[in-house]
Design a protein around this motif. Structure first.
Motif, mmCIF file in Angstrom:
data_model
loop_
_atom_site.group_PDB
_atom_site.id
_atom_site.type_symbol
_atom_site.label_atom_id
_atom_site.label_comp_id
_atom_site.label_asym_id
_atom_site.label_seq_id
_atom_site.Cartn_x
_atom_site.Cartn_y
_atom_site.Cartn_z
ATOM 1 N N UNK A 80 1.888 -1.756 -10.353
ATOM 2 C CA UNK A 80 3.070 -1.929 -9.508
ATOM 3 C C UNK A 80 2.715 -2.753 -8.274
ATOM 4 N N UNK A 81 1.472 -2.612 -7.799
ATOM 5 C CA UNK A 81 1.046 -3.405 -6.646
ATOM 6 C C UNK A 81 1.110 -4.893 -6.977
ATOM 7 N N UNK A 82 0.612 -5.236 -8.181
ATOM 8 C CA UNK A 82 0.598 -6.663 -8.555
ATOM 9 C C UNK A 82 2.025 -7.191 -8.707
ATOM 10 N N UNK A 120 0.843 -1.207 0.000
ATOM 11 C CA UNK A 120 0.000 0.000 0.000
ATOM 12 C C UNK A 120 0.870 1.246 0.000
ATOM 13 N N UNK A 121 1.883 1.245 0.864
ATOM 14 C CA UNK A 121 2.753 2.413 0.980
ATOM 15 C C UNK A 121 3.485 2.705 -0.319
ATOM 16 N N UNK A 122 4.076 1.660 -0.917
ATOM 17 C CA UNK A 122 4.839 1.869 -2.159
ATOM 18 C C UNK A 122 3.906 2.294 -3.295
ATOM 19 N N UNK A 123 2.719 1.683 -3.344
ATOM 20 C CA UNK A 123 1.711 2.107 -4.332
ATOM 21 C C UNK A 123 1.435 3.592 -4.240
ATOM 22 N N UNK A 124 1.250 4.062 -3.009
ATOM 23 C CA UNK A 124 0.919 5.476 -2.804
ATOM 24 C C UNK A 124 2.080 6.355 -3.258
ATOM 25 N N UNK A 125 3.308 5.943 -2.902
ATOM 26 C CA UNK A 125 4.479 6.730 -3.309
ATOM 27 C C UNK A 125 4.572 6.772 -4.841
ATOM 28 N N UNK A 149 8.854 -8.837 9.633
ATOM 29 C CA UNK A 149 9.550 -7.733 10.298
ATOM 30 C C UNK A 149 10.135 -6.752 9.300
ATOM 31 N N UNK A 150 10.682 -7.293 8.209
ATOM 32 C CA UNK A 150 11.302 -6.422 7.198
ATOM 33 C C UNK A 150 10.258 -5.491 6.583
ATOM 34 N N UNK A 151 9.130 -6.059 6.136
ATOM 35 C CA UNK A 151 8.118 -5.230 5.469
ATOM 36 C C UNK A 151 7.540 -4.193 6.422
ATOM 37 N N UNK A 152 7.323 -4.601 7.668
ATOM 38 C CA UNK A 152 6.722 -3.664 8.627
ATOM 39 C C UNK A 152 7.661 -2.479 8.856
ATOM 40 N N UNK A 153 8.957 -2.759 8.995
ATOM 41 C CA UNK A 153 9.864 -1.641 9.261
ATOM 42 C C UNK A 153 10.079 -0.826 7.987
ATOM 43 N N UNK A 154 9.987 -1.469 6.809
ATOM 44 C CA UNK A 154 10.127 -0.700 5.564
ATOM 45 C C UNK A 154 9.012 0.329 5.425
ATOM 46 N N UNK A 155 7.780 -0.067 5.748
ATOM 47 C CA UNK A 155 6.683 0.896 5.586
ATOM 48 C C UNK A 155 6.852 2.041 6.581
#
Lengths: 338, 318
Positions: free
Chosen positions: A113-115, A86-91, A145-151
C-alpha cells in the motif's frame, strides 16, 4: 545560459573534471577528517554504520528529487508525503492484523500500500504540474500542506503507533544486516545504482536533461514533455514510499513531526551533489554524496561540545554553501579567457 | 430581546457580567480557546478539555462551555472577538498561542466584563488574568534530577537530550543542572532532540558511539525517551541498570511504568490535563463559595509504579 553551461562543462571536462565532480567527495572527505580529529570514535564501525543507515531516508528521497530537479521541476511535498504514507501504512497494517495476524503477510500488505500511495501521490503532483499547468512550486507547496495536515488528522493530533505484534516481524527490515551492511543501506545502494543507470544510460534520462535545459526545444524535438515530467514525479513518489518502508520499522510510529524538513534536506543533497537547481544537468553520484554530507554534519555536531547547540543550523548552512561553492566557483582565472 | 432583566434574581449577585446578555440570561457561558493540537501532548490536552466540557455541562445544566481551537495567533484573536460578540461569554479560559499578539485581544475580552483564566503561557502584561494555571517547568527538571541523585552514585555518567531551544527547555534544563550540581554525577553532554522520537534516536546513537560508559539518560520528554530506548536496544546497552527518565505523562509510558518496566522506571508529569484543571477552577468561580482567584502552579509529580494508575487515560491520544 543552460546551454553554455553544458557546453562549458563538456569543453573543460578534461581539465576541470577533478574539481567539478570531485567537489562533493572532497567536502565529505574533509568532514570525515574533521570528525575523526574531533573524536576518534567518529570512525568506529558502529558510527559509520549508523551514519550510512541514517542517510538512507534522505538519500533515497534525494535520488528521486534528482530526476525532478534535472527535468526543471521541484517537489516540496516529499517530507509531508513520507509522513502521511507512514501514517496510512501503520493504519492499514494495524487493521490488517485482525485478518492476517502479525506476520509477513501484514507487513507485505503495508509495503504494497505504501508503494501504491507513493506512486499515486507522485502522479498527482505530476498531473497537476503538467496537465493542470500550475507551477511545480505551487502544486507541491499545496500538497505539502495537505499531506501534513492529513497525517495530523489521522493521528488525531498525536502519534500513530504500529501494533507490537507487527513490530516484531517488521523490525529486522531496519535493524538487521546483510553481508555486514544494514538493510536500509542496501536499499539505498540499489536505488542509487538503478537511479544512476536510469539517468545516464537511458533515453528517459536524456529526455529529463533535455527538458530541464530547454523545455520548448525538447517539445519540438518530439519529446513527450508532459509524460516525462509526470514520470519524474512518479519516480519521486516511489522513492518516498521506499524510504517510508525502511523508516516505519525503526520506531514503529508516525506523527505530525515525521519527515519535517526532509524536502529541504533532499533538495540540498541534490544541489550539493552538483545537480543544477534550474534543471538540465543531474548527477546521482553527487546526490548520494550530498545526502552523506548532510547526515555527517549532524553526526559530527553530536560528537563535539565545542560548538554551542544553538549554532547547529549555522554550521549546517555554512557547510552547505561551502560545498556548493567548491564546485561552482572559478578558482583559476585562466578559465575566464578560454 | 429583554435586556438587563433578571439579574437580581441570580444567586451569584454582582459577580456576573452586566453587559446585557441577550440570549437566555440564566446561562453561564465559558469560552475555552487554545491552539489547534499539532503534537501529541496538545492532542492529549484537547482530549482532556473535551472530556471536562462534557462532565461540567452534565453536572451543571446552567453552564455552557464553548471550546474553540485556532491554528494561529490571529485566528485565535478572531475567535476571542466572536466569543464576546456572538457567544457573549461570562468567562474566558485561554491558552494563548503566543503571549505578545494575544495580550490586547484578551484585554478586550476583559473589558467586556468577562472573568479571565490564562493557562500555561502568561500574557505580556501582568494583572490581566484573574486566574493563572500552569505546569511547572523548573520543577520538572528538579524532580528528574532528584530521582537521578537517588539512583546514581558520585562518579556515574549521564547524558541529556533536550527539547526544542525555547524558554520551556531552558527552564527545565537549568533547574535540572542546579539540582544535580555537587552530587558528583557527571553530565557528559547535552544535545537538542527537539521533543521528537527520530531526533531522540539519532542523538542517542551518537552519544552511545561517543561515550563508552553511560549510566543513565535524562530525555526530558516521553517522545524523546522512546527514541532513546530504541537506540539503547539497538546497541545492546539497555542492561546493567541503565535507565531513562522522560517527562510529560504519555499514556504508553505510564502503562509500561504500571507494568514494571525497568528501562523507563518513572515519569515526571507535565499535565496534559491542565486546561481541564483550568476549566474546573473557572467553574468554581461561579459555583463555589470559596474565592478562587490567584495562581495555580500544578505539580511536576513523580509518577512511579505505585501511583501510575491515577495518571493513566487509555482513551486519550496522548
Amino acid at each position: 545560459m543552460d546551454d553554455s553551461l553544458v557546453k562549458n562543462t563538456a569543453q573543460n571536462r578534461m581539465m576541470k573534471f577533478d574539481i567539478k565532480t570531485m567537489g562533493p567527495a572532497i567536502a565529505l572527505l574533509l568532514l570525515c577528517i574533521i570528525g575523526y580529529l574531533l573524536n576518534p570514535a567518529f570512525a568506529s564501525e558502529g558510527n559509520i554504520t549508523n551514519l550510512l543507515t541514517r542517510s538512507a531516508f534522505i538519500g533515497i528521497i534525494a535520488v528521486g528529487a534528482t530526476f525532478v530537479i534535472t527535468a526543471g521541476g521541484i517537489d516540496l511535498s516529499v517530507g509531508s508525503m513520507a509522513a502521511v504514507i507512514s501514517g496510512v501504512m501503520i493504519i492499514i497494517m494495524n487493521n490488517a492484523m485482525s485478518t492476517f495476524g502479525g506476520g509477513v503477510t501484514t507487513v507485505l500488505i503495508g509495503c504494497g500500500s505504501s508503494i501504491i500511495l507513493g506512486l499515486g501521490a507522485g502522479w498527482i503532483n505530476g498531473f497537476l504540474t503538467t496537465k493542470g499547468k500550475i507551477e511545480a512550486f505551487i502544486v507541491t507547496l499545496g500538497t505539502m500542506g495537505i499531506y501534513r495536515s492529513l497525517v495530523t488528522y489521522f493521528a488525531d493530533g498525536g502519534t500513530l503507533s504500529l501494533d507490537f505484534a507487527i513490530r516484531g516481524t517488521y523490525r529486522p527490515v531496519y535493524y538487521d544486516s546483510f553481508f555486514g551492511l544494514p538493510i536500509p543501506v542496501w536499499v539505498f545502494a540499489i536505488v542509487s545504482v538503478l537511479g544512476w543507470m536510469l539517468l545516464n544510460r537511458t533515453a528517459f534520462g536524456r529526455y529529463c536533461m533535455a527538458i530541464g535545459s530547454n523545455e520548448a526545444v525538447a517539445k519540438y524535438s518530439a519529446v513527450n514533455v508532459d509524460r516525462i515530467k509526470t514520470l519524474t514525479y512518479v519516480i519521486q513518489g516511489l522513492c518516498v514510499s521506499l524510504a517510508t518502508i525502511i523508516y516505519v520499522p525503526r520506531l514503529g510510529s508516525a506523527s505530525a513531526s515525521t519527515g519535517v524538513m526532509w524536502e529541504l534536506e533532499a533538495i540540498a543533497a541534490v544541489i550539493i551533489g552538483g545537480t543544477v537547481l534550474k534543471g538540465g544537468y543531474g548527477r546521482i553520484g553527487g546526490t548520494i554524496l550530498g545526502a552523506l554530507i548532510l547526515t555527517t554534519i549532524g553526526n559530527i555536531l553530536n560528537f563535539t561540545d565545542l560548538i554551542s547547540n544553538y549554532l547547529n543550523g549555522t554550521m549546517q548552512g555554512l557547510i552547505i554553501i561551502i560545498a556548493v561553492w567548491l564546485q561552482r566557483a572559478d578558482f583559476r582565472s585562466s578559465n575566464k579567457t578560454t | 430581546m429583554n435586556l438587563n432583566k433578571t439579574l437580581g434574581a441570580m444567586l451569584l449577585g454582582g459577580a456576573l457580567s452586566l453587559s446585557g446578555a441577550a440570549l437566555s440570561q440564566d446561562m453561564i457561558r465559558i469560552g475555552v480557546s487554545y491552539p489547534t493540537p499539532t503534537h501529541a501532548w496538545a492532542a492529549g490536552m484537547n482530549w482532556h478539555a473535551e472530556k471536562a466540557a462534557e462532565r461540567i455541562e452534565a453536572l451543571y445544566p446552567d453552564i455552557d462551555i464553548i471550546l474553540v481551537n485556532s491554528p494561529d495567533p490571529s485566528a485565535q484573536a478572531s475567535a476571542l472577538e466572536d466569543m464576546v460578540s456572538v457567544n457573549q461569554i461570562d468567562a474566558l479560559v485561554i491558552l494563548p498561542f503566543e503571549s505578545e499578539p494575544l495580550t490586547d485581544p484578551v484585554l478586550n475580552v476583559k473589558a467586556s466584563g468577562a472573568f479571565i483564566t490564562v493557562v500555561d503561557r502568561g500574557l505580556s502584561q501582568p494583572g490581566i488574568e484573574d486566574i493563572y494555571v500552569a505546569g511547572n517547568n523548573p520543577e520538572l527538571g528538579r524532580v528528574s534530577a532528584e530521582y537521578m541523585k537517588g539512583r546514581l552514585n558520585s562518579g556515574d555518567n549521564i547524558v541529556i537530550l533536550r527539547g526544542i531551544p525555547t524558554v520551556i527547555d531552558t527552564e527545565r534544563f537549568d533547574a535540572f543542572m542546579a539540582e544535580i550540581e555537587g552530587s558528583g554525577i557527571n553530565v557528559l553532554d547535552d544535545k537538542h532532540a527537539n521533543w521528537n522520537r527520530d531526533d531522540g534516536f539519532e542523538v542517542m546513537q551518537d552519544f552511545l558511539s561517543r561515550f563508552p560508559d553511560i549510566d543513565a539518560v535524562w530525555a526530558q520528554d516521553d517522545d524523546i525517551a522512546i527514541g532513546v530506548v530504541a537506540a539503547l536496544k539497538q546497541a545492546g546497552r539497555d542492561g546493567d541498570g541503565m535507565f531513562v527518565v522522560g517527562g510529560a505523562g504519555m499514556k504508553e509510558t505510564i502503562k509500561s511504568i504500571m507494568d514494571g518496566e525497568t528501562l523507563i522506571p518513572i515519569d515526571v508529569l507535565y499535565p496534559p490535563a491542565m486546561l481541564a484543571t483550568a476549566m474546573d477552577v473557572t467553574v468554581a468561580k461561579f459555583k463555589s463559595n470559596g474565592p478562587v482567584a490567584g495562581r495555580y502552579i500544578l505539580g511536576a509529580t513523580l509518577i512511579t509504579q505505585e501511583n501510575a494508575a491515577s495518571f493513566y487515560f487509555p482513551d486519550s491520544p496522548f
